[in-house]
Write an enzyme that holds these catalytic residues in place. Structure first.
Site: not given
Ligand code: A3P
Length: 301
Positions: A137, A107, A265, A51-52, A48
Protein backbone atom coordinates in the site's frame (compact mmCIF):
# COMPACT_ATOMS: atom_id res chain seq x y z
CA UNK A 1 22.41 9.72 7.44
CA UNK A 2 19.86 9.98 4.66
CA UNK A 3 18.16 7.32 2.55
CA UNK A 4 15.82 7.34 -0.43
CA UNK A 5 12.11 7.36 0.27
CA UNK A 6 9.88 5.25 -2.03
CA UNK A 7 8.95 8.41 -3.98
CA UNK A 8 12.59 9.32 -4.63
CA UNK A 9 12.79 12.12 -2.04
CA UNK A 10 14.98 11.74 1.05
CA UNK A 11 14.37 10.34 4.50
CA UNK A 12 16.41 11.37 7.54
CA UNK A 13 16.85 9.50 10.79
CA UNK A 14 15.54 11.20 13.92
CA UNK A 15 15.21 9.55 17.32
CA UNK A 16 15.61 6.12 15.70
CA UNK A 17 12.96 6.50 12.95
CA UNK A 18 13.03 7.64 9.30
CA UNK A 19 11.18 10.74 8.13
CA UNK A 20 10.93 13.24 5.33
CA UNK A 21 12.26 16.53 6.69
CA UNK A 22 8.82 18.18 6.71
CA UNK A 23 7.63 15.59 9.23
CA UNK A 24 10.62 16.14 11.51
CA UNK A 25 9.75 19.85 11.50
CA UNK A 26 6.09 18.94 12.11
CA UNK A 27 6.98 16.70 15.02
CA UNK A 28 9.10 19.40 16.65
CA UNK A 29 6.24 21.83 16.12
CA UNK A 30 3.79 19.35 17.72
CA UNK A 31 6.12 19.03 20.72
CA UNK A 32 6.21 22.79 21.13
CA UNK A 33 2.59 23.61 20.48
CA UNK A 34 0.28 20.63 20.82
CA UNK A 35 -1.17 20.28 24.29
CA UNK A 36 -3.33 17.19 24.62
CA UNK A 37 -6.37 17.56 26.83
CA UNK A 38 -7.86 14.77 28.94
CA UNK A 39 -10.90 14.71 26.66
CA UNK A 40 -8.87 14.34 23.45
CA UNK A 41 -8.59 11.21 21.33
CA UNK A 42 -5.41 10.66 19.32
CA UNK A 43 -5.58 8.22 16.40
CA UNK A 44 -2.18 6.78 15.59
CA UNK A 45 -0.91 4.59 12.77
CA UNK A 46 2.16 3.78 10.77
CA UNK A 47 1.26 5.24 7.32
CA UNK A 48 -0.98 3.08 5.10
CA UNK A 49 -2.35 1.03 7.98
CA UNK A 50 -5.92 2.34 7.80
CA UNK A 51 -5.53 5.92 9.09
CA UNK A 52 -8.26 7.36 6.86
CA UNK A 53 -10.70 4.62 7.81
CA UNK A 54 -9.95 4.89 11.55
CA UNK A 55 -10.46 8.66 11.36
CA UNK A 56 -13.82 8.21 9.64
CA UNK A 57 -15.04 5.50 12.03
CA UNK A 58 -14.00 7.46 15.12
CA UNK A 59 -15.41 10.76 13.87
CA UNK A 60 -18.75 9.16 12.95
CA UNK A 61 -18.94 7.30 16.27
CA UNK A 62 -18.03 10.21 18.53
CA UNK A 63 -20.24 12.76 16.73
CA UNK A 64 -23.19 10.46 16.07
CA UNK A 65 -25.65 12.42 18.14
CA UNK A 66 -24.58 15.76 16.68
CA UNK A 67 -25.06 14.74 13.05
CA UNK A 68 -27.56 12.30 11.60
CA UNK A 69 -25.84 9.92 9.18
CA UNK A 70 -27.41 11.60 6.14
CA UNK A 71 -25.93 14.93 7.26
CA UNK A 72 -22.56 13.61 8.32
CA UNK A 73 -19.68 15.97 7.51
CA UNK A 74 -17.91 12.82 6.26
CA UNK A 75 -20.14 12.97 3.18
CA UNK A 76 -18.67 16.29 2.11
CA UNK A 77 -15.29 16.55 3.83
CA UNK A 78 -12.24 14.30 3.65
CA UNK A 79 -11.55 12.50 6.99
CA UNK A 80 -8.09 14.09 7.17
CA UNK A 81 -9.69 17.54 7.21
CA UNK A 82 -12.09 16.56 9.99
CA UNK A 83 -9.42 14.83 12.07
CA UNK A 84 -6.24 16.90 11.62
CA UNK A 85 -2.71 15.56 11.95
CA UNK A 86 -0.91 17.14 14.92
CA UNK A 87 2.51 16.81 13.31
CA UNK A 88 1.97 18.42 9.95
CA UNK A 89 2.75 22.16 9.86
CA UNK A 90 -0.24 22.86 7.61
CA UNK A 91 -2.59 21.21 10.06
CA UNK A 92 -0.96 22.71 13.10
CA UNK A 93 -2.39 26.07 11.99
CA UNK A 94 -5.80 24.47 11.76
CA UNK A 95 -5.53 22.99 15.27
CA UNK A 96 -4.99 26.47 16.65
CA UNK A 97 -8.03 27.70 14.82
CA UNK A 98 -10.28 24.90 16.04
CA UNK A 99 -10.02 24.59 19.82
CA UNK A 100 -13.21 22.51 19.85
CA UNK A 101 -11.70 19.71 17.77
CA UNK A 102 -11.10 16.75 20.06
CA UNK A 103 -9.97 14.01 17.66
CA UNK A 104 -6.50 14.22 16.17
CA UNK A 105 -4.26 12.00 14.10
CA UNK A 106 -0.55 11.34 13.94
CA UNK A 107 2.04 8.85 12.72
CA UNK A 108 4.55 9.77 15.47
CA UNK A 109 6.13 6.65 17.11
CA UNK A 110 5.35 6.04 20.78
CA UNK A 111 8.85 6.94 21.96
CA UNK A 112 8.67 10.36 20.26
CA UNK A 113 5.13 11.40 21.26
CA UNK A 114 4.62 14.87 22.76
CA UNK A 115 4.70 14.53 26.56
CA UNK A 116 1.14 15.74 27.01
CA UNK A 117 -0.16 12.86 24.88
CA UNK A 118 1.51 10.33 27.18
CA UNK A 119 0.96 12.15 30.48
CA UNK A 120 -2.61 13.45 30.12
CA UNK A 121 -5.68 11.24 30.33
CA UNK A 122 -6.31 11.55 26.58
CA UNK A 123 -7.01 8.27 24.85
CA UNK A 124 -5.00 6.71 22.05
CA UNK A 125 -6.34 4.39 19.39
CA UNK A 126 -3.59 2.69 17.40
CA UNK A 127 -4.33 0.76 14.22
CA UNK A 128 -1.74 -1.51 12.63
CA UNK A 129 -1.79 -3.64 9.51
CA UNK A 130 0.09 -6.70 8.37
CA UNK A 131 3.54 -5.63 7.16
CA UNK A 132 3.20 -7.14 3.66
CA UNK A 133 0.00 -5.25 2.81
CA UNK A 134 1.31 -2.11 4.50
CA UNK A 135 4.41 -2.25 2.31
CA UNK A 136 2.47 -2.72 -0.94
CA UNK A 137 0.00 0.00 0.00
CA UNK A 138 2.82 2.39 0.92
CA UNK A 139 4.74 1.68 -2.27
CA UNK A 140 1.66 2.39 -4.44
CA UNK A 141 0.89 5.58 -2.54
CA UNK A 142 4.42 6.93 -2.95
CA UNK A 143 4.44 5.91 -6.61
CA UNK A 144 1.39 8.11 -7.19
CA UNK A 145 3.02 10.99 -5.35
CA UNK A 146 6.19 10.58 -7.42
CA UNK A 147 4.21 10.55 -10.69
CA UNK A 148 2.29 13.63 -9.59
CA UNK A 149 5.48 15.51 -8.72
CA UNK A 150 7.50 14.12 -11.62
CA UNK A 151 10.05 12.48 -9.33
CA UNK A 152 11.86 9.19 -9.80
CA UNK A 153 10.32 6.58 -7.50
CA UNK A 154 12.03 3.42 -6.27
CA UNK A 155 11.20 0.22 -8.12
CA UNK A 156 9.36 -2.46 -6.16
CA UNK A 157 12.67 -4.34 -5.78
CA UNK A 158 14.47 -1.25 -4.46
CA UNK A 159 11.61 -0.43 -2.09
CA UNK A 160 11.67 -4.03 -0.86
CA UNK A 161 15.39 -3.70 -0.06
CA UNK A 162 14.67 -0.51 1.91
CA UNK A 163 11.81 -2.03 3.88
CA UNK A 164 13.90 -5.10 4.67
CA UNK A 165 16.36 -2.69 6.29
CA UNK A 166 13.60 -0.92 8.22
CA UNK A 167 13.72 2.14 5.94
CA UNK A 168 10.40 3.74 5.02
CA UNK A 169 8.65 6.89 6.22
CA UNK A 170 7.98 6.49 9.99
CA UNK A 171 9.79 3.14 9.92
CA UNK A 172 11.19 0.79 11.01
CA UNK A 173 7.63 -0.51 10.78
CA UNK A 174 8.12 -3.18 13.48
CA UNK A 175 9.56 -0.67 15.95
CA UNK A 176 6.54 1.57 15.36
CA UNK A 177 4.08 -1.26 15.93
CA UNK A 178 5.94 -2.79 18.89
CA UNK A 179 6.18 0.57 20.65
CA UNK A 180 2.39 0.88 20.75
CA UNK A 181 1.79 -2.84 21.29
CA UNK A 182 3.90 -2.88 24.45
CA UNK A 183 2.44 0.41 25.70
CA UNK A 184 -1.10 -0.92 25.13
CA UNK A 185 -0.32 -4.02 27.22
CA UNK A 186 0.98 -1.79 30.01
CA UNK A 187 -1.95 0.60 29.84
CA UNK A 188 -5.01 -0.90 28.13
CA UNK A 189 -7.32 1.85 29.41
CA UNK A 190 -5.28 4.47 27.62
CA UNK A 191 -4.37 2.69 24.39
CA UNK A 192 -6.73 0.62 22.27
CA UNK A 193 -4.69 -1.50 19.87
CA UNK A 194 -6.53 -2.51 16.69
CA UNK A 195 -5.54 -4.50 13.63
CA UNK A 196 -6.84 -3.53 10.17
CA UNK A 197 -7.52 -7.16 9.28
CA UNK A 198 -9.67 -7.70 12.39
CA UNK A 199 -11.68 -4.56 11.77
CA UNK A 200 -12.27 -5.58 8.12
CA UNK A 201 -13.46 -8.99 9.29
CA UNK A 202 -15.77 -7.79 12.05
CA UNK A 203 -16.38 -4.07 11.65
CA UNK A 204 -19.51 -3.94 13.82
CA UNK A 205 -17.78 -5.58 16.78
CA UNK A 206 -14.88 -3.13 16.63
CA UNK A 207 -17.04 -0.02 16.17
CA UNK A 208 -18.83 -1.08 19.34
CA UNK A 209 -15.53 -1.66 21.10
CA UNK A 210 -14.23 1.72 19.93
CA UNK A 211 -17.31 3.49 21.31
CA UNK A 212 -16.96 1.71 24.66
CA UNK A 213 -13.25 2.52 24.83
CA UNK A 214 -13.93 6.20 24.10
CA UNK A 215 -16.57 6.38 26.82
CA UNK A 216 -19.55 6.76 24.48
CA UNK A 217 -21.03 3.23 24.27
CA UNK A 218 -24.02 2.62 22.03
CA UNK A 219 -27.31 2.41 23.91
CA UNK A 220 -29.67 -0.52 23.44
CA UNK A 221 -31.97 1.75 21.46
CA UNK A 222 -29.12 2.79 19.14
CA UNK A 223 -28.18 -0.83 18.65
CA UNK A 224 -31.77 -1.75 17.81
CA UNK A 225 -32.03 1.15 15.39
CA UNK A 226 -28.94 -0.13 13.57
CA UNK A 227 -26.71 2.89 14.25
CA UNK A 228 -23.56 0.73 14.36
CA UNK A 229 -24.42 -0.73 10.94
CA UNK A 230 -25.04 2.78 9.58
CA UNK A 231 -21.67 4.04 10.79
CA UNK A 232 -19.92 1.01 9.38
CA UNK A 233 -21.65 1.49 6.00
CA UNK A 234 -20.95 5.21 5.89
CA UNK A 235 -17.24 4.61 6.51
CA UNK A 236 -16.88 1.56 4.27
CA UNK A 237 -14.25 1.62 1.55
CA UNK A 238 -16.91 1.32 -1.18
CA UNK A 239 -18.91 4.26 0.13
CA UNK A 240 -15.99 6.54 1.00
CA UNK A 241 -14.08 6.09 -2.22
CA UNK A 242 -17.08 7.08 -4.36
CA UNK A 243 -17.88 10.28 -2.49
CA UNK A 244 -17.22 13.32 -4.67
CA UNK A 245 -14.99 14.90 -2.00
CA UNK A 246 -12.75 11.84 -1.92
CA UNK A 247 -12.55 11.60 -5.72
CA UNK A 248 -11.41 15.20 -6.14
CA UNK A 249 -9.17 17.67 -4.38
CA UNK A 250 -5.98 17.36 -2.42
CA UNK A 251 -5.11 16.81 1.19
CA UNK A 252 -3.14 20.04 1.37
CA UNK A 253 -3.75 22.82 -1.10
CA UNK A 254 -0.13 22.94 -2.18
CA UNK A 255 1.22 19.76 -3.74
CA UNK A 256 -0.34 17.47 -1.12
CA UNK A 257 -1.46 13.98 -2.09
CA UNK A 258 -4.77 13.69 -3.92
CA UNK A 259 -7.68 12.69 -1.70
CA UNK A 260 -8.30 9.79 -4.09
CA UNK A 261 -4.80 8.40 -3.36
CA UNK A 262 -6.05 7.32 0.07
CA UNK A 263 -8.52 4.89 -1.45
CA UNK A 264 -6.90 2.15 -3.54
CA UNK A 265 -8.22 -1.39 -2.91
CA UNK A 266 -8.98 -1.67 0.80
CA UNK A 267 -8.39 -5.43 0.90
CA UNK A 268 -6.42 -7.89 3.00
CA UNK A 269 -3.82 -9.91 1.08
CA UNK A 270 -3.22 -7.70 -1.97
CA UNK A 271 0.52 -8.33 -1.46
CA UNK A 272 0.06 -11.70 -3.19
CA UNK A 273 -0.46 -9.78 -6.45
CA UNK A 274 2.90 -7.99 -6.24
CA UNK A 275 5.51 -9.77 -4.14
CA UNK A 276 7.53 -12.68 -5.54
CA UNK A 277 7.55 -15.74 -3.31
CA UNK A 278 11.18 -14.99 -2.39
CA UNK A 279 10.20 -11.47 -1.30
CA UNK A 280 7.19 -12.56 0.72
CA UNK A 281 9.12 -15.41 2.38
CA UNK A 282 11.88 -13.03 3.33
CA UNK A 283 9.42 -10.51 4.81
CA UNK A 284 7.60 -13.25 6.71
CA UNK A 285 10.87 -14.47 8.25
CA UNK A 286 11.79 -10.92 9.18
CA UNK A 287 8.33 -10.38 10.66
CA UNK A 288 8.55 -13.56 12.76
CA UNK A 289 11.97 -12.52 13.99
CA UNK A 290 10.97 -8.98 14.88
CA UNK A 291 7.68 -9.87 16.58
CA UNK A 292 8.84 -13.09 18.21
CA UNK A 293 8.08 -13.23 21.92
CA UNK A 294 5.81 -10.16 21.75
CA UNK A 295 2.57 -12.12 21.43
CA UNK A 296 1.66 -10.05 18.36
CA UNK A 297 0.54 -11.90 15.24
CA UNK A 298 -0.90 -10.79 11.90
CA UNK A 299 -3.41 -12.23 9.46
CA UNK A 300 -1.84 -12.13 6.03
CA UNK A 301 -4.86 -13.04 3.92
P1 A3P B 1 -4.62 -0.21 0.00
O1 A3P B 1 -3.55 0.62 -0.64
O2 A3P B 1 -4.15 -1.57 0.37
O3 A3P B 1 -5.88 -0.24 -0.77
P2 A3P B 1 -4.01 5.16 5.22
O4 A3P B 1 -5.40 5.65 5.39
O5 A3P B 1 -3.32 4.84 6.50
O6 A3P B 1 -3.24 6.07 4.34
O7 A3P B 1 -4.12 3.73 4.51
C1 A3P B 1 -4.59 3.62 3.20
C2 A3P B 1 -5.03 2.20 3.00
O8 A3P B 1 -6.30 2.01 3.63
C3 A3P B 1 -5.25 1.89 1.53
O9 A3P B 1 -5.00 0.50 1.40
C4 A3P B 1 -6.71 2.24 1.36
O10 A3P B 1 -7.32 1.68 0.22
C5 A3P B 1 -7.28 1.68 2.65
N1 A3P B 1 -8.56 2.31 3.01
C6 A3P B 1 -8.92 3.61 2.85
N2 A3P B 1 -10.16 3.81 3.28
C7 A3P B 1 -10.62 2.61 3.72
C8 A3P B 1 -11.87 2.17 4.25
N3 A3P B 1 -12.89 3.01 4.41
N4 A3P B 1 -11.99 0.86 4.58
C9 A3P B 1 -10.97 0.00 4.41
N5 A3P B 1 -9.76 0.36 3.89
C10 A3P B 1 -9.59 1.66 3.55
Amino acid sequence: PREKSFDGSYLYQYQGFWYRSIYIAGMISAHRHFQARDSDTILITCPKSGTTWLKALTYATVHRSRYAIEHSPLLTTNPHELVPFIDHPAYYLKINQSPTTSIFGTHIPYSSLPHSVVDSNCRIVYMCRNPLDQFISHWHFMLKIAQDRKMEPLSLEEAFESVSNGIQGFGPFWEHVLGYWKASLDNPHKILFLKYEDVIENTLFYVKKLAEFLGCPFSDVEEKLGVIEEISKLCSFENMKDLEVNKTGRLLPDRGPKNSDFFRKGKVGDWTNYLTSAMSESLKILMDEKFSGSGLTFKLS
